[in-house]
Structures are given as structure tokens and as C-alpha cells.
Design a protein around this motif. Structure first.
Motif, PDB file in Angstrom:
ATOM      1  N   ARG A  13     114.187-108.792  39.361  1.00  0.00           N
ATOM      2  CA  ARG A  13     115.683-108.594  38.995  1.00  0.00           C
ATOM      3  C   ARG A  13     116.783-109.320  40.632  1.00  0.00           C
ATOM      4  N   LYS A  15     115.600-111.625  41.969  1.00  0.00           N
ATOM      5  CA  LYS A  15     114.983-112.624  42.073  1.00  0.00           C
ATOM      6  C   LYS A  15     116.299-113.472  41.254  1.00  0.00           C
ATOM      7  N   ALA A  16     116.803-112.942  39.562  1.00  0.00           N
ATOM      8  CA  ALA A  16     117.705-113.330  39.214  1.00  0.00           C
ATOM      9  C   ALA A  16     119.696-113.143  39.684  1.00  0.00           C
ATOM     10  N   LEU A  17     119.739-112.059  40.340  1.00  0.00           N
ATOM     11  CA  LEU A  17     121.141-112.327  40.872  1.00  0.00           C
ATOM     12  C   LEU A  17     121.045-112.859  42.202  1.00  0.00           C
ATOM     13  N   ARG A  18     119.591-112.906  42.960  1.00  0.00           N
ATOM     14  CA  ARG A  18     120.219-114.732  43.664  1.00  0.00           C
ATOM     15  C   ARG A  18     120.468-115.484  42.855  1.00  0.00           C
ATOM     16  N   LEU A  19     120.112-116.269  42.209  1.00  0.00           N
ATOM     17  CA  LEU A  19     120.586-117.269  41.503  1.00  0.00           C
ATOM     18  C   LEU A  19     121.253-117.198  41.050  1.00  0.00           C
ATOM     19  N   GLN A  20     121.822-116.134  40.792  1.00  0.00           N
ATOM     20  CA  GLN A  20     123.362-115.185  39.593  1.00  0.00           C
ATOM     21  C   GLN A  20     124.274-115.985  40.722  1.00  0.00           C
ATOM     22  N   LYS A  21     124.301-115.572  41.566  1.00  0.00           N
ATOM     23  CA  LYS A  21     124.876-115.371  43.532  1.00  0.00           C
ATOM     24  C   LYS A  21     125.018-116.714  43.585  1.00  0.00           C
ATOM     25  N   GLY A  22     124.241-117.559  43.363  1.00  0.00           N
ATOM     26  CA  GLY A  22     123.712-119.002  43.928  1.00  0.00           C
ATOM     27  C   GLY A  22     123.180-119.599  45.143  1.00  0.00           C
ATOM     28  N   THR A  24     119.987-120.540  45.992  1.00  0.00           N
ATOM     29  CA  THR A  24     119.352-121.238  46.064  1.00  0.00           C
ATOM     30  C   THR A  24     117.793-120.896  46.551  1.00  0.00           C
ATOM     31  N   LEU A  62     123.254-109.568  48.849  1.00  0.00           N
ATOM     32  CA  LEU A  62     123.635-110.254  47.362  1.00  0.00           C
ATOM     33  C   LEU A  62     125.449-109.980  46.917  1.00  0.00           C
ATOM     34  N   ASP A  68     123.220-101.769  40.982  1.00  0.00           N
ATOM     35  CA  ASP A  68     123.110-102.982  40.527  1.00  0.00           C
ATOM     36  C   ASP A  68     121.185-103.774  40.856  1.00  0.00           C
TER      37      ASP A  68
END
Length: 72
Positions: A13, A15-22, A24, A62, A68
Motif C-alpha cells: 500500500r 509503495k502504491a501510494l508512493r508511485l501514485q503520488k509521483g 519515484t 505522502l 489511507d
């Protein structure tokens, strides 16, 4: 749910939020949260049992509500 399953889901979760927020890289998130890169890496792989204070730092870095991080 077993402890290791919870840790892995939480890590995925984050990692997904990190990538979603740009954000990288783990290093970029670690810097924003005031944590060590290796700590963030272990967390994302589900290898670390994260303290509540660090969960709060991650949420702030994040730009998400604390809750979340637990929507998995």
C-alpha cells in the motif's frame, strides 16, 4: 490475517501510494519522511513492523490521511 500478511499488504500500500503520488524512489520518500532509505525499502517489502510515529511520518510525506495507509 497473519502478521507477515499484514506487513506485506501495508508495504504494498505504501509503495502504491508512493508511485501514485509521483514519488519515484524509496530514497525520495525516505527523505520527505525523515526516514532511512533502507528502512523504507524493508517496509515496502513487508520486512519491517513499522512504529506508529513512522506511519504518521509516511502519511504526511505522502500527503494522505493516516487511515489511507490501511485501505488494503
Amino acid at each position: 490475517m497473519k502478521n507477515d500478511e499484514i506487513l506485506k499488504k501495508f508495504g504494498k500500500r505504501v509503495k502504491a501510494l508512493r508511485l501514485q503520488k509521483g514519488i519515484t524512489s524509496q530514497m525520495a520518500l525516505a527523505n520527505k519522511a525523515g526516514l532511512d532509505r533502507t528502512y523504507v525499502g524493508g517496509l515496502e517489502r513487508g520486512e519491517r513492523n513499522v512504529a506508529l510515529v513512522n506511519i504518521s511520518k509516511l502519511a504526511k510525506a505522502l500527503g494522505v490521511d493516516l487511515g489511507d495507509l490501511f485501505r488494503f
